[in-house]
Motif scaffolding. Structure first.
Motif, PDB file in Angstrom:
ATOM      1  N   ASN A 167      -5.636 -10.047  27.534  1.00  0.00           N
ATOM      2  CA  ASN A 167      -4.647 -10.812  28.288  1.00  0.00           C
ATOM      3  C   ASN A 167      -3.200 -10.460  27.954  1.00  0.00           C
ATOM      4  O   ASN A 167      -2.296 -10.778  28.729  1.00  0.00           O
ATOM      5  CB  ASN A 167      -4.866 -12.313  28.065  1.00  0.00           C
ATOM      6  CG  ASN A 167      -4.747 -12.713  26.603  1.00  0.00           C
ATOM      7  OD1 ASN A 167      -5.194 -11.992  25.724  1.00  0.00           O
ATOM      8  ND2 ASN A 167      -4.175 -13.862  26.338  1.00  0.00           N
ATOM      9  N   THR A 168      -2.948  -9.781  26.829  1.00  0.00           N
ATOM     10  CA  THR A 168      -1.560  -9.438  26.470  1.00  0.00           C
ATOM     11  C   THR A 168      -1.193  -8.001  26.861  1.00  0.00           C
ATOM     12  O   THR A 168      -0.091  -7.544  26.541  1.00  0.00           O
ATOM     13  CB  THR A 168      -1.329  -9.612  24.954  1.00  0.00           C
ATOM     14  OG1 THR A 168      -2.213  -8.743  24.242  1.00  0.00           O
ATOM     15  CG2 THR A 168      -1.563 -11.055  24.524  1.00  0.00           C
ATOM     16  N   TRP A 169      -2.113  -7.306  27.524  1.00  0.00           N
ATOM     17  CA  TRP A 169      -1.835  -5.913  27.891  1.00  0.00           C
ATOM     18  C   TRP A 169      -0.675  -5.863  28.890  1.00  0.00           C
ATOM     19  O   TRP A 169      -0.702  -6.512  29.929  1.00  0.00           O
ATOM     20  CB  TRP A 169      -3.080  -5.275  28.495  1.00  0.00           C
ATOM     21  CG  TRP A 169      -2.937  -3.796  28.724  1.00  0.00           C
ATOM     22  CD1 TRP A 169      -2.521  -3.169  29.858  1.00  0.00           C
ATOM     23  CD2 TRP A 169      -3.214  -2.764  27.779  1.00  0.00           C
ATOM     24  NE1 TRP A 169      -2.518  -1.810  29.683  1.00  0.00           N
ATOM     25  CE2 TRP A 169      -2.946  -1.527  28.409  1.00  0.00           C
ATOM     26  CE3 TRP A 169      -3.663  -2.758  26.462  1.00  0.00           C
ATOM     27  CZ2 TRP A 169      -3.117  -0.301  27.768  1.00  0.00           C
ATOM     28  CZ3 TRP A 169      -3.846  -1.550  25.827  1.00  0.00           C
ATOM     29  CH2 TRP A 169      -3.565  -0.331  26.469  1.00  0.00           C
ATOM     30  N   ASN A 170       0.345  -5.065  28.556  1.00  0.00           N
ATOM     31  CA  ASN A 170       1.537  -4.954  29.388  1.00  0.00           C
ATOM     32  C   ASN A 170       1.584  -3.552  29.994  1.00  0.00           C
ATOM     33  O   ASN A 170       1.918  -2.579  29.305  1.00  0.00           O
ATOM     34  CB  ASN A 170       2.788  -5.226  28.539  1.00  0.00           C
ATOM     35  CG  ASN A 170       4.058  -5.307  29.352  1.00  0.00           C
ATOM     36  OD1 ASN A 170       4.316  -4.479  30.209  1.00  0.00           O
ATOM     37  ND2 ASN A 170       4.874  -6.321  29.058  1.00  0.00           N
ATOM     38  N   THR A 194      -8.483  -8.211  17.813  1.00  0.00           N
ATOM     39  CA  THR A 194      -8.263  -9.598  18.214  1.00  0.00           C
ATOM     40  C   THR A 194      -6.785  -9.934  18.357  1.00  0.00           C
ATOM     41  O   THR A 194      -6.441 -10.926  19.000  1.00  0.00           O
ATOM     42  CB  THR A 194      -8.892 -10.557  17.194  1.00  0.00           C
ATOM     43  OG1 THR A 194      -8.447 -10.213  15.869  1.00  0.00           O
ATOM     44  CG2 THR A 194     -10.414 -10.472  17.229  1.00  0.00           C
ATOM     45  N   SER A 195      -5.902  -9.124  17.785  1.00  0.00           N
ATOM     46  CA  SER A 195      -4.461  -9.385  17.909  1.00  0.00           C
ATOM     47  C   SER A 195      -4.014  -9.314  19.362  1.00  0.00           C
ATOM     48  O   SER A 195      -3.045  -9.964  19.760  1.00  0.00           O
ATOM     49  CB  SER A 195      -3.662  -8.390  17.067  1.00  0.00           C
ATOM     50  OG  SER A 195      -3.938  -8.541  15.693  1.00  0.00           O
ATOM     51  N   PHE A 196      -4.721  -8.509  20.159  1.00  0.00           N
ATOM     52  CA  PHE A 196      -4.363  -8.384  21.569  1.00  0.00           C
ATOM     53  C   PHE A 196      -4.800  -9.597  22.384  1.00  0.00           C
ATOM     54  O   PHE A 196      -4.516  -9.676  23.575  1.00  0.00           O
ATOM     55  CB  PHE A 196      -4.973  -7.116  22.163  1.00  0.00           C
ATOM     56  CG  PHE A 196      -4.178  -5.871  21.864  1.00  0.00           C
ATOM     57  CD1 PHE A 196      -3.207  -5.423  22.746  1.00  0.00           C
ATOM     58  CD2 PHE A 196      -4.382  -5.163  20.687  1.00  0.00           C
ATOM     59  CE1 PHE A 196      -2.464  -4.280  22.472  1.00  0.00           C
ATOM     60  CE2 PHE A 196      -3.651  -4.017  20.409  1.00  0.00           C
ATOM     61  CZ  PHE A 196      -2.674  -3.570  21.295  1.00  0.00           C
ATOM     62  N   SER A 198      -3.907 -12.622  21.215  1.00  0.00           N
ATOM     63  CA  SER A 198      -2.974 -13.648  20.765  1.00  0.00           C
ATOM     64  C   SER A 198      -1.596 -13.428  21.375  1.00  0.00           C
ATOM     65  O   SER A 198      -0.904 -12.464  21.049  1.00  0.00           O
ATOM     66  CB  SER A 198      -2.870 -13.637  19.232  1.00  0.00           C
ATOM     67  OG  SER A 198      -1.839 -14.483  18.788  1.00  0.00           O
ATOM     68  N   THR A 199      -1.162 -14.335  22.232  1.00  0.00           N
ATOM     69  CA  THR A 199       0.165 -14.229  22.843  1.00  0.00           C
ATOM     70  C   THR A 199       1.271 -14.478  21.820  1.00  0.00           C
ATOM     71  O   THR A 199       2.380 -13.956  21.957  1.00  0.00           O
ATOM     72  CB  THR A 199       0.310 -15.218  24.005  1.00  0.00           C
ATOM     73  OG1 THR A 199      -0.009 -16.540  23.546  1.00  0.00           O
ATOM     74  CG2 THR A 199      -0.635 -14.857  25.142  1.00  0.00           C
ATOM     75  N   SER A 200       0.979 -15.255  20.793  1.00  0.00           N
ATOM     76  CA  SER A 200       1.996 -15.512  19.767  1.00  0.00           C
ATOM     77  C   SER A 200       2.232 -14.265  18.912  1.00  0.00           C
ATOM     78  O   SER A 200       3.359 -13.990  18.490  1.00  0.00           O
ATOM     79  CB  SER A 200       1.577 -16.692  18.880  1.00  0.00           C
ATOM     80  OG  SER A 200       0.343 -16.423  18.237  1.00  0.00           O
ATOM     81  N   TYR A 201       1.180 -13.490  18.667  1.00  0.00           N
ATOM     82  CA  TYR A 201       1.317 -12.260  17.880  1.00  0.00           C
ATOM     83  C   TYR A 201       1.911 -11.141  18.730  1.00  0.00           C
ATOM     84  O   TYR A 201       2.789 -10.405  18.291  1.00  0.00           O
ATOM     85  CB  TYR A 201      -0.056 -11.838  17.341  1.00  0.00           C
ATOM     86  CG  TYR A 201      -0.021 -10.524  16.575  1.00  0.00           C
ATOM     87  CD1 TYR A 201       0.270 -10.503  15.219  1.00  0.00           C
ATOM     88  CD2 TYR A 201      -0.287  -9.314  17.222  1.00  0.00           C
ATOM     89  CE1 TYR A 201       0.301  -9.300  14.515  1.00  0.00           C
ATOM     90  CE2 TYR A 201      -0.257  -8.117  16.528  1.00  0.00           C
ATOM     91  CZ  TYR A 201       0.037  -8.105  15.180  1.00  0.00           C
ATOM     92  OH  TYR A 201       0.076  -6.915  14.505  1.00  0.00           O
ATOM     93  N   MET A 202       1.426 -10.999  19.949  1.00  0.00           N
ATOM     94  CA  MET A 202       1.824  -9.884  20.797  1.00  0.00           C
ATOM     95  C   MET A 202       3.018 -10.287  21.668  1.00  0.00           C
ATOM     96  O   MET A 202       2.931 -10.387  22.893  1.00  0.00           O
ATOM     97  CB  MET A 202       0.642  -9.449  21.668  1.00  0.00           C
ATOM     98  CG  MET A 202       0.768  -8.040  22.214  1.00  0.00           C
ATOM     99  SD  MET A 202       0.854  -6.747  20.940  1.00  0.00           S
ATOM    100  CE  MET A 202      -0.762  -6.874  20.175  1.00  0.00           C
ATOM    101  N   GLY A 203       4.157 -10.516  21.000  1.00  0.00           N
ATOM    102  CA  GLY A 203       5.382 -10.851  21.709  1.00  0.00           C
ATOM    103  C   GLY A 203       6.060  -9.605  22.263  1.00  0.00           C
ATOM    104  O   GLY A 203       5.622  -8.474  22.046  1.00  0.00           O
ATOM    105  N   PHE A 204       7.172  -9.798  22.973  1.00  0.00           N
ATOM    106  CA  PHE A 204       7.851  -8.686  23.623  1.00  0.00           C
ATOM    107  C   PHE A 204       8.304  -7.627  22.622  1.00  0.00           C
ATOM    108  O   PHE A 204       8.141  -6.426  22.849  1.00  0.00           O
ATOM    109  CB  PHE A 204       9.062  -9.213  24.406  1.00  0.00           C
ATOM    110  CG  PHE A 204       9.912  -8.122  24.983  1.00  0.00           C
ATOM    111  CD1 PHE A 204       9.520  -7.436  26.120  1.00  0.00           C
ATOM    112  CD2 PHE A 204      11.111  -7.754  24.368  1.00  0.00           C
ATOM    113  CE1 PHE A 204      10.301  -6.414  26.646  1.00  0.00           C
ATOM    114  CE2 PHE A 204      11.893  -6.736  24.885  1.00  0.00           C
ATOM    115  CZ  PHE A 204      11.481  -6.066  26.029  1.00  0.00           C
TER     116      PHE A 204
END
Length: 238
Positions: A167-170, A194-196, A198-204
């Motif tokens: 879900n955090t793939w940009n 699993t870090s990918f 986490s929206t809190s870990y994978m910030g801009f």
């Protein structure tokens, strides 16, 4: 005369109450076990896990008499669909203890990373025994819902297939998703998969850093992804 009528009425009410009290039913049913999970299935995708094994903790709850000093046991069995014991999952004990004075226990179902891309499935089933009956068969998903799920079985589906990007793939920074690119990023940069998730870990800021680092890495160490060289987002090449 009025006193006599009132006395008769009082006696009638008293006898009615006594009769009602005799009909009141306290807990006289059998002890019941059921699977206390919010849904009737759990999905494990090893594509997003770094470990090769994962444990699904299935809670078993019980209702009825709770007797101090006496342990009771729930019995279970694991039904395999297209999975093999030892290779795809670990075998279970036949019964699990509900300790004295408690009303639940946990059955740990250990599944393993599949060696192929097939979907594996096992089903945990409660088995009626001398300690617990299985009267509580199913329930609705939410109040008023028409969706019914089992309270005596729990399906566990697991695979090693990455069917979609986390879900955090940009795409602006990472480019088009592919399982190989995802695996390469995690391996080169030593990032837990699993870090990918986490929206809190994978910030801009982290996304930008990963993308630029991987672009520089791929410039020096080209990797073929299908019939093309792996590359990050087009934005980085402008």
């Amino acid at each position: 005369m009025n006193k006599t009528i009132l006395l008769c009425l009082a006696l009638t009410c008293l006898l009615s109450l006594v009769g009602c009290e005799q009909k009141i039913d306290t807990w006289s049913g059998q002890n019941v076990a059921y699977i206390n999970m919010e849904v009737d299935s759990t999905v494990v995708s090893f594509a997003y896990l770094d470990e090769d094994v994962d444990t699904v903790s299935v809670e078993i709850a019980v209702m009825g008499d709770v007797e101090e000093g006496v342990s009771r046991y729930v019995e279970v069995k694991l039904v395999e669909k297209n999975a093999m014991a030892g290779e795809d999952y670990e075998t279970l004990a036949e019964r699990y203890e509900v300790p004295s004075g408690t009303t639940s226990c946990v059955v740990p179902v250990v599944v393993k990373r599949p060696n192929d891309e097939s979907d594996k499935e096992v089903i945990l089933e409660l088995v009626e025994n001398d300690d617990f009956y299985l009267y509580y068969q199913d329930d609705v998903l939410t109040s008023g819902s028409a969706v019914v799920y089992s309270k005596t079985t729990h399906r566990i589906l697991f695979n090693n297939v990455m069917k979609e990007a986390p879900n955090t793939w940009n795409e602006y920074y990472f480019g088009t998703f592919s399982p190989l690119k995802f695996e390469t990023i995690c391996t080169v940069m030593e990032i837990p998969r699993t870090s990918f998730l986490s929206t809190s870990y994978m910030g801009f800021g982290r996304i930008s850093y990963i993308a630029n680092y991987m672009k520089a890495y791929l410039d020096e160490h080209p990797i073929m992804d299908g019939d093309k060289e792996m590359r990050m987002g087009d934005f980085l090449y402008q």
